[in-house]
Design an enzyme around this catalytic site. Structure first.
Site, PDB file in Angstrom:
ATOM      1  N   VAL A  34       0.835  -1.510   0.266  1.00 25.87           N
ATOM      2  CA  VAL A  34       0.211  -0.015   0.100  1.00 25.87           C
ATOM      3  C   VAL A  34       1.048   1.138  -0.812  1.00 25.87           C
ATOM      4  CG1 VAL A  34      -1.749   1.396   1.444  1.00 25.87           C
ATOM      5  CG2 VAL A  34      -1.950  -1.233   0.961  1.00 25.87           C
ATOM      6  N   PRO A  54       9.813   1.085  10.079  1.00 26.92           N
ATOM      7  CA  PRO A  54      10.696  -0.121  10.685  1.00 26.92           C
ATOM      8  C   PRO A  54      12.134  -0.729   9.911  1.00 26.92           C
ATOM      9  CG  PRO A  54       8.829  -0.036  11.626  1.00 26.92           C
ATOM     10  CD  PRO A  54       8.676   0.733  10.802  1.00 26.92           C
ATOM     11  N   ASP A 174      -7.483   1.883   4.376  1.00 28.88           N
ATOM     12  CA  ASP A 174      -8.089   1.313   4.521  1.00 28.88           C
ATOM     13  C   ASP A 174      -9.484   1.176   5.853  1.00 28.88           C
ATOM     14  OD1 ASP A 174      -7.523  -0.427   2.358  1.00 28.88           O
ATOM     15  OD2 ASP A 174      -6.255  -1.582   3.479  1.00 28.88           O
TER      16      ASP A 174
END
Length: 521
Positions: A34, A54, A174
């Site tokens: 995404v 990360p 989302d």
């Protein structure tokens, strides 16, 4: 009071805008699939982008490649999100840059600035304290847009609330209630951008509608818009005053309405100059009139050239030669058995980078939707019944009608369809585009890949080939059937039950107890 006949207000819509974020600072949290789509969108809008991800999470190949390709406008921050990321200017984070080492592995080099690391810690999952939020209000935001593309719902909610306090527009992937704006399903052809929104209710349906619209746009519409933009710019220079603004607008509208889209796409410096000659007298020349004038001027030039001294002829001929056209790039890409996760990383990257993707019809839309540029999908096999005034078309798979239509309705056999696909590819290549020919499975296993290689070679284009996972190997695996097994099967034959002409091959393999036969098509 009599009401005028105006359209009533229909509440519940989104305000669709073409948001200008050139040189603005966009923060993306996440580095997966995404995030890759978000990164492509904002880079194409010329934003400066900080990606916070990360180092324990794997960057998608698309994100990694764009970070490498755009070092001036992107920064990677390989750690978790900090509240201070929203108030840190672009390039002032403790960040890292990535590059490829000689052994083709990715190396991360520390590029820490002299700016001390912010004192706040990474979000731990617990709500921030009142004092932390109150203190942050005194810091001016240094980010113009935030895009969260992570699966951590508590962290995403925290990011959303923090952005709201700092009045930064934010999109949480989302989670529609936590979005100040939605990403539309977009089709882009140069300056043309077509956006489809379902207000967050049906992103997949938005993709289907967008494909349908793109399939029915006029040919070369993107080029036409580019050339009309050049014509408008030259007209504004020629007649700059505000008092002639209405005349400019009306005249330009007449030009656009009088010329076909394909003809507008052919405008060049010479034809634009000729078209502009009609503006003073408020005349719009037709395409045919301009074409005739160009031919007359070319003939005059030829006549003049014939009278030039011999010693200057060679120099004139060299000067008059056209600049070589930019050659396109063609890649045959295997789409695998249909699962997007079984695509090779190279295939996914090429789909995102291609200007034009020409795809087999059986390829699932989950794979086709990875394409960022123009997409053309093979038409269905059709039985065409011609009449005097109409053509009745009978589809071979009407019971499983797909929502996406193809460009052509004239294909009636597999050879006709193949010819159509080849023509689409050639058109893109001759326009200098990067063309991906997306083929189901592996291009060289009953995919007619070799035929296409030879075809394009005859037309002056060499193709690259990216292999795909063939269903001949993956389908038995999915069914739990090993193709080879010690002491049971020591041979594998991949064949087809339908040779050229739709007949069983003469050399169809006979039964052998120690041979596995995989039959395709």
């Amino acid at each position: 009071m009599v009401r005028s006949a105006i359209d009533p207000i229909r509440p519940g819509a989104s305000l669709i805008l073409a948001w200008q974020i050139k040189h603005k600072h966009v923060l993306i949290i996440g580095g997966g699939f995404v995030a890759a789509g978000r990164l492509v969108n904002v880079l194409e809008a010329d934003a400066k982008v900080t990606v916070v991800c990360p180092d324990t999470e794997e960057l998608s190949e698309t994100v990694r490649q764009h970070l490498l390709d755009h070092p001036e406008t992107t920064r990677l921050v390989p750690r978790g999100f900090l509240d201070s990321d929203l108030t840190t200017p672009f390039g002032k984070h403790h960040h890292s840059s990535i590059s490829y080492t000689s052994d083709d592995e990715t190396a991360i080099h520390d590029n820490a600035t002299n700016t001390p690391e912010p004192s706040d810690s990474a979000y731990s999952g617990s709500p921030p304290s009142t004092s932390t939020l109150a203190g942050s209000a005194f810091l001016a935001p240094a980010v113009d847009m935030v895009l969260s593309a992570i699966d951590d719902i508590p962290l995403s909610t925290h990011i959303y609330k923090h952005c709201k306090r700092l009045r930064i527009p934010v999109n949480i992937a989302d989670v529609p209630p936590q979005c100040d704006f939605y990403f539309c399903s977009t089709h882009r052809d140069q300056s043309l951008q077509v956006a489809v929104s379902t207000s967050g209710k049906g992103p997949k349906l938005a993709n289907l509608v967008r494909r349908h619209i793109a399939d029915h746009l006029p040919n070369r519409v993107g080029e036409a818009i580019e050339q009309v933009g050049k014509l408008r710019a030259k007209l504004r220079k020629m007649a700059p005053g505000p008092e002639v603004g209405p005349k400019r607008m009306t005249w330009m509208s007449r030009v656009c309405e009088s010329w076909r889209m394909e003809d507008l796409a052919t405008l060049d410096e010479q034809s634009i100059a000729l078209v502009l000659e009609g503006f003073k007298d408020d005349k719009v020349f037709t395409f045919e009139e301009i074409h005739t004038k160009i031919q007359e001027l070319a003939q005059e030039q030829e006549n003049t050239k014939a009278d030039v001294a011999p010693e200057s002829k060679i120099e004139d001929i060299v000067t008059l030669k056209h600049t070589p056209e930019k050659l396109g790039r063609l890649i045959l890409v295997g789409a695998g058995p249909g699962d997007p996760e079984l695509l090779t990383r190279k295939a996914a990257r090429l789909l995102a980078e291609a200007d034009l993707v020409v795809a087999d019809r059986l390829i699932p839309m989950e794979v086709v939707d990875l394409a960022q540029g123009e997409v053309r999908i093979a038409p269905k096999k059709r039985a065409v019944i011609a009449t005097e005034s109409t053509m009745d078309i009978v589809t071979s798979d009407s019971a499983s009608e797909r929502s996406i239509s193809s460009f052509s309705s004239s294909a009636s056999s597999s050879d006709d369809i193949q010819n159509q696909l080849n023509e689409w590819c050639l058109q893109g290549l001759r326009e200098g585009k990067t063309v991906v020919r997306l083929k189901q499975g592996d291009p060289y296993i009953f995919g007619r890949g070799a035929e296409e290689i030879l075809y394009f070679r005859e037309h002056g284009f060499d193709a690259e080939v990216v292999p795909g996972v063939s269903s001949a190997l993956s389908a038995p695996l999915a069914a739990g059937v090993p193709l080879t097994h010690r002491g049971v099967a020591d041979q594998v034959v991949i064949t087809t039950a339908q040779a050229k002409g739709g007949v069983l091959p003469d050399n169809f393999p006979s039964y052998d107890a120690k041979r596995t036969v995989v039959v395709l098509m």
